[in-house]
Design an enzyme around this catalytic site. Sequence first.
Site, short mmCIF file in Angstrom:
data_model
loop_
_atom_site.label_atom_id
_atom_site.label_comp_id
_atom_site.label_asym_id
_atom_site.label_seq_id
_atom_site.Cartn_x
_atom_site.Cartn_y
_atom_site.Cartn_z
N LYS A 1 69.92 -45.86 -30.86
CA LYS A 1 68.86 -44.88 -31.08
C LYS A 1 68.25 -45.04 -32.47
O LYS A 1 67.03 -44.96 -32.65
CB LYS A 1 69.44 -43.47 -30.92
CG LYS A 1 68.40 -42.38 -30.74
CD LYS A 1 69.07 -41.07 -30.33
CE LYS A 1 68.05 -40.01 -29.98
NZ LYS A 1 68.70 -38.75 -29.52
N GLY B 1 66.44 -43.08 -44.75
CA GLY B 1 65.86 -42.82 -43.44
C GLY B 1 66.44 -43.60 -42.29
O GLY B 1 66.35 -43.15 -41.14
N GLU C 1 64.31 -54.77 -41.99
CA GLU C 1 63.20 -55.57 -42.52
C GLU C 1 62.53 -56.40 -41.42
O GLU C 1 61.31 -56.45 -41.33
CB GLU C 1 63.70 -56.52 -43.62
CG GLU C 1 64.61 -55.88 -44.66
CD GLU C 1 63.89 -54.95 -45.61
OE1 GLU C 1 62.66 -54.85 -45.54
OE2 GLU C 1 64.58 -54.31 -46.43
#
Length: 739
Positions: free
Chosen positions: A633, A467, A706
């Site tokens: 982005k 993702g 993370e």
Amino acid sequence: MSPQPQAAVGAPLSRVDGRLKVTGKADYTADHDVRGAVHAVVVGSRVALGRITALDIRAALAQPGVLRVISHLDAPRLAYRDNPGAFMDPPVGERLRVFQDDRVRFCGQPVAVVVARTLEAARHAAHLVRVSYRAERPSTDLTAPDLPVNDPLPPQDYERGTPKEALAAAEVRLEAVYRLARVHHNAMEPHATIARWDGDRLIVWDKTQWVQGTQNELAAVFGIPPDSVRVISPFVGGAFGNAARVWPHSTIAALAARVTGLPVKLVLTREQLYHGVGYRPAYTYTLRLGSDRRGRLAGMVHGIRAETSAYEHFLEGTVTPGRMLYATPHVGQTYRTVPLDVNTPTYMRGPGYATAAFAVESALDELAHELGIDPIEMRLRNETAQDPSNGLPFSTRRLRECLRVGAGAFHWDRRAPAPRATRDGDWLIGTGVAVGCYDTLRLGAQARVRLDADGTALVESASSDMGPGTYTSMTQLAADALGLNMRKVTFRLGDSLMPGSPPHAGSLTMASVGSAVQDGCDRLRRQAIGLAVGDEGSPLYGAEDDDVVVLGGRLRVRGNPARTETYERLLARNHRTHLEVLGSFTPPSEPERSSMYAFGATFAEVAVDARLGMVRVRRMLGVYDAGRIISPKLAESQALGAMVGGIGQALLEHTVTDHRDGRIVNANLTDYLVPVNADVPDLRAIYLDGGADLDAAPIGVKGLGEVVAVGVAPAVANAVFHATGRRVRDLPITVEALL
């Protein structure tokens, strides 16, 4: 050699695979149409501890289309060789060996699998399998008294200075116990595996964050060479850490395919995801800290207890933030895993660090309130220029800047210092802040780069993309390094036949695989330049290599626009169908010269209904020191997604277990609450400019997937306190805690 112009890197470009995904043309694991595939459905245990005494499969086998019901009674014995490389840090213990004995270790453990011609037949037959047990009383509650701790593990203790003495002498002391509920990943794509044997060779389509890890593990389980296993995983529909290791269903699919001689597709149900794969474990975190009256920390003592399975002992980096986040001279830590009759936990976004941040950042906020110090000022007073745990300087640590920029953008100066001082009708308004960090990880990686005679390039590495946008960011890097337009570059991943890659986890993909891509593309570009300047037929003949750059697929001499030619003409004139190199990245083997972390500060504003206790997050801002940003982005998307997940951790998400039998009672997306659009407020992310960290990676990145998750939950919790004056030390923060 002259630096290449940067046209794609740093530009806010849309995902190169975006159209495939929004039009449904991206093939996730269960979408692959493998000819002749049959369907498998797992039968899970209804008890959490005991032994299987009988299996009645007659009704299941009598159903039309049912081919086999496989259990420990008839499954072939599997090799289950040791495989330390199957996971980033293999848990201590023995991984679950499916269908190899009659023992039950947790509720939902696979005890049989039904294989049928259709999914409907397999599902129906699975409900007809009758299993009898000799059940024992399970232990599934981390908070129960007198539970054993992790005897199989070496002590996870740490001490610097004299923390107990420092606390005793401190002018101000605070002690608190923080509890964090178990949290599940709940990605959109369920875990799935398709397995097919061609003789002694196994081909697997799998939802995985590490195709070569899956390859090595299945080879070890079945006792075959790794090169006899091929794993394919071009798209992953979210994972957040729980697809970084191989879970029992993948072995079951391959086992069923071997037994039946047919390709087998196995997709876990949403309910099965709660015990078929790992989760963020529950924690009890006791923290004692002391300071002077100006808020300068003197000592901290951390006592950490984490749930784990009884057959494997899972550890994560929960101790690290308490050692290095602040300038604390005296620190003591104990970390104990508590073996329970549950399935094994695993990494989840911001693993360990997100847990520790909730305790540390909540406690620091409590101390700031006790002393009457602004929460931001409290953190600034405890800033450090070097890592207190090892004495090394930080490669970059712009946490002061994160706090300063965030305070300005969030209008922190408008905040009323006293809790419960700001209202909006029936709503109490509060703001909170928390900082976070995450270790900069890098592992060895390779990337194959091929430039074809038509001027297009193909770059391949056996990485994954769950993702964050690996396809896009690697294409951006390659395009600039080769001097090509983005549309001329194709990046491929997700096949164990491709050059080696580490797990797509721990925020290490960009630094590791990206550095390998950069190396391969740089080497190929230099090869093409060398070919041109040595070619008497080239307009670049005789030029210095260092004077040549490539832009838009044209090699050109800097400062002399007339001396230029395309890749296509160069390769055609030299009768080359292609140029190809293998790029690589290997982290330095010598001791680190600096301590490498990404840092961030999260700001949250909440509204709490004064009568009903309902909490709504109204706005949130994250500011990050995350090194060079390849794709702004995508980076913003990462931060916003992490904020949504952190809102879930803070206010909604928790697993409810019936401790009488170990059953998870909310194993569905109706009763296990995750944030929906109505829960998500105005979110904003800022990445500090000019932060390339060349100590961390040749391309200057730190990793950002993370760190963006680490400070969210404590920022929300601190804002809830500021709104209500009530400190909630348990996650999630429920209405009941605020009534």
